[in-house]
Design a protein around this motif. Sequence first.
Motif, PDB file in Angstrom:
ATOM      1  N   GLU A  67       0.830  -1.212   0.000  1.00  0.00           N
ATOM      2  CA  GLU A  67       0.000   0.000   0.000  1.00  0.00           C
ATOM      3  C   GLU A  67       0.863   1.259   0.000  1.00  0.00           C
ATOM      4  OE1 GLU A  67      -3.262   0.359  -0.420  1.00  0.00           O
ATOM      5  OE2 GLU A  67      -3.341  -1.803  -0.697  1.00  0.00           O
ATOM      6  N   LEU A  68       1.941   1.243   0.783  1.00  0.00           N
ATOM      7  CA  LEU A  68       2.849   2.392   0.821  1.00  0.00           C
ATOM      8  C   LEU A  68       3.484   2.615  -0.541  1.00  0.00           C
ATOM      9  CD1 LEU A  68       4.241   4.522   2.633  1.00  0.00           C
ATOM     10  CD2 LEU A  68       6.027   2.837   3.035  1.00  0.00           C
ATOM     11  N   PHE A  69       3.923   1.537  -1.200  1.00  0.00           N
ATOM     12  CA  PHE A  69       4.510   1.646  -2.526  1.00  0.00           C
ATOM     13  C   PHE A  69       3.477   2.154  -3.535  1.00  0.00           C
ATOM     14  CE2 PHE A  69       5.353  -0.212  -6.705  1.00  0.00           C
ATOM     15  CZ  PHE A  69       6.578   0.381  -6.967  1.00  0.00           C
ATOM     16  N   SER A  70       2.247   1.682  -3.437  1.00  0.00           N
ATOM     17  CA  SER A  70       1.197   2.119  -4.364  1.00  0.00           C
ATOM     18  C   SER A  70       0.918   3.615  -4.212  1.00  0.00           C
ATOM     19  CB  SER A  70      -0.088   1.332  -4.132  1.00  0.00           C
ATOM     20  OG  SER A  70       0.105  -0.026  -4.395  1.00  0.00           O
ATOM     21  N   ILE A  71       0.881   4.088  -2.981  1.00  0.00           N
ATOM     22  CA  ILE A  71       0.651   5.519  -2.744  1.00  0.00           C
ATOM     23  C   ILE A  71       1.820   6.339  -3.285  1.00  0.00           C
ATOM     24  CG2 ILE A  71       0.475   7.279  -0.937  1.00  0.00           C
ATOM     25  CD1 ILE A  71      -1.139   5.183   0.673  1.00  0.00           C
ATOM     26  N   ALA A  72       3.048   5.893  -3.027  1.00  0.00           N
ATOM     27  CA  ALA A  72       4.224   6.614  -3.519  1.00  0.00           C
ATOM     28  C   ALA A  72       4.260   6.622  -5.045  1.00  0.00           C
ATOM     29  CB  ALA A  72       5.497   5.980  -2.956  1.00  0.00           C
ATOM     30  N   ALA A  73       3.900   5.514  -5.671  1.00  0.00           N
ATOM     31  CA  ALA A  73       3.883   5.451  -7.136  1.00  0.00           C
ATOM     32  C   ALA A  73       2.817   6.390  -7.695  1.00  0.00           C
ATOM     33  CB  ALA A  73       3.633   4.019  -7.592  1.00  0.00           C
ATOM     34  N   GLY A  74       1.655   6.440  -7.065  1.00  0.00           N
ATOM     35  CA  GLY A  74       0.605   7.344  -7.507  1.00  0.00           C
ATOM     36  C   GLY A  74       1.001   8.799  -7.376  1.00  0.00           C
ATOM     37  N   VAL A  75       1.687   9.130  -6.290  1.00  0.00           N
ATOM     38  CA  VAL A  75       2.158  10.507  -6.089  1.00  0.00           C
ATOM     39  C   VAL A  75       3.197  10.862  -7.151  1.00  0.00           C
ATOM     40  CG1 VAL A  75       3.509  11.981  -4.525  1.00  0.00           C
ATOM     41  CG2 VAL A  75       1.607  10.625  -3.645  1.00  0.00           C
ATOM     42  N   LEU A  76       4.094   9.935  -7.467  1.00  0.00           N
ATOM     43  CA  LEU A  76       5.103  10.198  -8.480  1.00  0.00           C
ATOM     44  C   LEU A  76       4.473  10.415  -9.853  1.00  0.00           C
ATOM     45  CD1 LEU A  76       8.084  10.416  -9.251  1.00  0.00           C
ATOM     46  CD2 LEU A  76       8.060   7.948  -9.641  1.00  0.00           C
ATOM     47  N   VAL A  77       3.512   9.592 -10.210  1.00  0.00           N
ATOM     48  CA  VAL A  77       2.817   9.773 -11.493  1.00  0.00           C
ATOM     49  C   VAL A  77       2.075  11.107 -11.507  1.00  0.00           C
ATOM     50  CG1 VAL A  77       0.965   8.873 -12.956  1.00  0.00           C
ATOM     51  CG2 VAL A  77       2.645   7.309 -11.998  1.00  0.00           C
ATOM     52  N   GLY A  78       1.455  11.469 -10.399  1.00  0.00           N
ATOM     53  CA  GLY A  78       0.767  12.751 -10.311  1.00  0.00           C
ATOM     54  C   GLY A  78       1.709  13.933 -10.450  1.00  0.00           C
ATOM     55  N   LEU A  79       2.883  13.856  -9.818  1.00  0.00           N
ATOM     56  CA  LEU A  79       3.866  14.940  -9.938  1.00  0.00           C
ATOM     57  C   LEU A  79       4.370  15.069 -11.366  1.00  0.00           C
ATOM     58  CD1 LEU A  79       5.960  14.573  -6.657  1.00  0.00           C
ATOM     59  CD2 LEU A  79       4.433  16.430  -7.297  1.00  0.00           C
ATOM     60  N   LEU A  80       4.639  13.938 -12.012  1.00  0.00           N
ATOM     61  CA  LEU A  80       5.074  13.994 -13.410  1.00  0.00           C
ATOM     62  C   LEU A  80       3.989  14.613 -14.290  1.00  0.00           C
ATOM     63  CD1 LEU A  80       6.906  10.566 -13.863  1.00  0.00           C
ATOM     64  CD2 LEU A  80       7.931  12.829 -13.729  1.00  0.00           C
ATOM     65  N   ALA A  81       2.732  14.288 -14.011  1.00  0.00           N
ATOM     66  CA  ALA A  81       1.629  14.850 -14.787  1.00  0.00           C
ATOM     67  C   ALA A  81       1.507  16.360 -14.556  1.00  0.00           C
ATOM     68  CB  ALA A  81       0.325  14.150 -14.445  1.00  0.00           C
ATOM     69  N   LEU A  82       1.674  16.807 -13.316  1.00  0.00           N
ATOM     70  CA  LEU A  82       1.610  18.242 -13.037  1.00  0.00           C
ATOM     71  C   LEU A  82       2.743  19.003 -13.716  1.00  0.00           C
ATOM     72  CD1 LEU A  82       0.583  18.388  -9.273  1.00  0.00           C
ATOM     73  CD2 LEU A  82      -0.740  19.129 -11.250  1.00  0.00           C
ATOM     74  N   ILE A  83       3.940  18.435 -13.688  1.00  0.00           N
ATOM     75  CA  ILE A  83       5.066  19.083 -14.363  1.00  0.00           C
ATOM     76  C   ILE A  83       4.821  19.114 -15.868  1.00  0.00           C
ATOM     77  CG2 ILE A  83       7.540  18.912 -14.843  1.00  0.00           C
ATOM     78  CD1 ILE A  83       7.842  17.665 -12.046  1.00  0.00           C
ATOM     79  N   PHE A  84       4.266  18.020 -16.412  1.00  0.00           N
ATOM     80  CA  PHE A  84       3.963  17.973 -17.847  1.00  0.00           C
ATOM     81  C   PHE A  84       2.963  19.057 -18.226  1.00  0.00           C
ATOM     82  CE2 PHE A  84       1.850  16.390 -21.647  1.00  0.00           C
ATOM     83  CZ  PHE A  84       2.912  15.931 -22.411  1.00  0.00           C
ATOM     84  N   LEU A  85       1.943  19.257 -17.392  1.00  0.00           N
ATOM     85  CA  LEU A  85       0.947  20.287 -17.677  1.00  0.00           C
ATOM     86  C   LEU A  85       1.517  21.695 -17.543  1.00  0.00           C
ATOM     87  CD1 LEU A  85      -2.223  18.855 -15.945  1.00  0.00           C
ATOM     88  CD2 LEU A  85      -1.855  19.156 -18.387  1.00  0.00           C
ATOM     89  N   ALA A  86       2.420  21.893 -16.596  1.00  0.00           N
ATOM     90  CA  ALA A  86       2.947  23.229 -16.328  1.00  0.00           C
ATOM     91  C   ALA A  86       4.017  23.653 -17.329  1.00  0.00           C
ATOM     92  CB  ALA A  86       3.521  23.285 -14.917  1.00  0.00           C
TER      93      ALA A  86
END
Length: 103
Positions: free
Chosen positions: A57-76
């Motif tokens: 669960e901890l790994f899944s949350i960290a992976a989701g946060v990383l994908v979200g950060l990459l998506a935010l940087i991509f949008l910005a």
Amino acid sequence: MSPHPADSSTPRPQISALAIAFWLLVCAAAAVISYLSTFHGSGGDPAGNGMSSGLIELFSIAAGVLVGLLALIFLACRNLAVRGVLTALLGLFTLLLLALAGH
């Protein structure tokens, strides 16, 4: 009468192939993360099963946060080179997730 009449001469913005590839990778990574978060170990003692479930669960949350950060940087960011690097990083991360899912 609307304040902004529809002007047929205004071109619609086109979605680049890089953006389509990036968002497809985001969807693939999200699908693999959701698959990984449902995995639970069946062998061993109850304490070991609880620890493995917690780490998954901890790994899944960290992976989701990383994908979200990459998506935010991509949008910005509008720089094409940076977007290419972000797409490559997300592709490698998705391949790593697929390798972990095939355990």
